[in-house]
Design a protein around this motif. Structure first.
Motif, PDB file in Angstrom:
ATOM      1  N   LYS A  50       0.765  -1.321   0.130  1.00 34.89           N
ATOM      2  CA  LYS A  50      -0.120  -0.106  -0.093  1.00 34.89           C
ATOM      3  C   LYS A  50       0.843   1.170  -0.022  1.00 34.89           C
ATOM      4  O   LYS A  50       0.567   2.242  -0.577  1.00 34.89           O
ATOM      5  N   HIS A  51       2.132   1.390   0.615  1.00 31.25           N
ATOM      6  CA  HIS A  51       2.974   2.396   0.744  1.00 31.25           C
ATOM      7  C   HIS A  51       3.517   2.537  -0.516  1.00 31.25           C
ATOM      8  O   HIS A  51       3.532   3.634  -1.095  1.00 31.25           O
ATOM      9  N   THR A  54       0.890   4.257  -2.786  1.00 33.38           N
ATOM     10  CA  THR A  54       0.680   5.384  -2.594  1.00 33.38           C
ATOM     11  C   THR A  54       1.766   6.245  -3.102  1.00 33.38           C
ATOM     12  O   THR A  54       1.206   7.374  -3.595  1.00 33.38           O
ATOM     13  N   LYS A  57       1.014   6.950  -6.597  1.00 32.42           N
ATOM     14  CA  LYS A  57      -0.057   8.005  -7.071  1.00 32.42           C
ATOM     15  C   LYS A  57       0.664   9.582  -6.755  1.00 32.42           C
ATOM     16  O   LYS A  57       0.246  10.421  -7.463  1.00 32.42           O
ATOM     17  N   PRO A  64      -2.870  11.145  -1.865  1.00 33.38           N
ATOM     18  CA  PRO A  64      -3.922  10.498  -1.142  1.00 33.38           C
ATOM     19  C   PRO A  64      -4.172  10.599   0.297  1.00 33.38           C
ATOM     20  O   PRO A  64      -3.357  11.169   0.902  1.00 33.38           O
ATOM     21  N   CYS A  66      -4.880  10.722   4.136  1.00 38.87           N
ATOM     22  CA  CYS A  66      -4.476   9.896   5.132  1.00 38.87           C
ATOM     23  C   CYS A  66      -4.903  10.322   6.297  1.00 38.87           C
ATOM     24  O   CYS A  66      -5.316  11.407   6.574  1.00 38.87           O
TER      25      CYS A  66
END
Ligand SMILES: [Fe+2]
Ligand SMILES: [Fe+2]
Length: 152
Positions: A50-51, A54, A57, A64, A66
């Motif tokens: 996921k990191h 992210t 992106k 994104p 947070c």
């Protein structure tokens, strides 16, 4: 958001680190003996992915959302697999893997702590701080596993 070239370079560097973390947890998940530790490594592997995504992106100009409030570490309560007196090879293997991962989390966490100052955008700095907290949560879960299993 438009990033300067030097900011892009920092994000790419962090992404390389995250990719390495994903691979480390994937490999360590295979090597771990205890099912609980395999599951923990598998869980953190997904969080590292996921990191990585992210940061991808961010490279596309998006920041994104947070929450800067991750309870993963606080809420983790590992069951006991190994007793304090256990001297088995399985325990030694698992102790090595989990200790090594704590070292990696410390290193990655401090990377975010210093790299945060390289960005002009406030939302991006907040995102860096959020990921740093999540890395600390990973270390907390790993450390809890160690103490619960007589390894610390
Ligand atoms: Fe990460
Ligand atoms: Fe991590």
């Amino acid at each position: 958001m438009v990033l300067e070239q030097k900011e892009m370079d920092v994000i790419k560097e962090l992404q390389t680190q995250e990719k390495s973390c994903v691979e480390k947890y994937r490999r360590y998940k295979e090597q771990a003996c205890d099912m609980e530790l395999k599951n923990l490594f598998g869980k953190i592997e997904k969080l590292e992915q996921k990191h990585y995504d992210t940061l991808g992106k961010v490279l596309e100009g998006e920041v994104p959302e947070c929450n800067c409030n991750d309870d993963d570490g606080k809420n983790y309560e590992p069951p006991v697999t190994y007793t304090q007196a256990d001297n088995s090879e399985d325990k030694k293997t698992d102790c090595f893997l989990v200790t090594d991962c704590i070292g990696t989390e410390k290193m990655v966490s401090s990377e975010y702590n210093s790299k945060v100052f390289r960005f002009a955008n406030a939302a991006l700095r907040k995102l860096m701080a959020d990921i740093q907290i999540e890395e600390q949560n990973h270390a907390e879960m790993l450390y809890k596993y160690k103490t619960a299993n007589g390894m610390a």
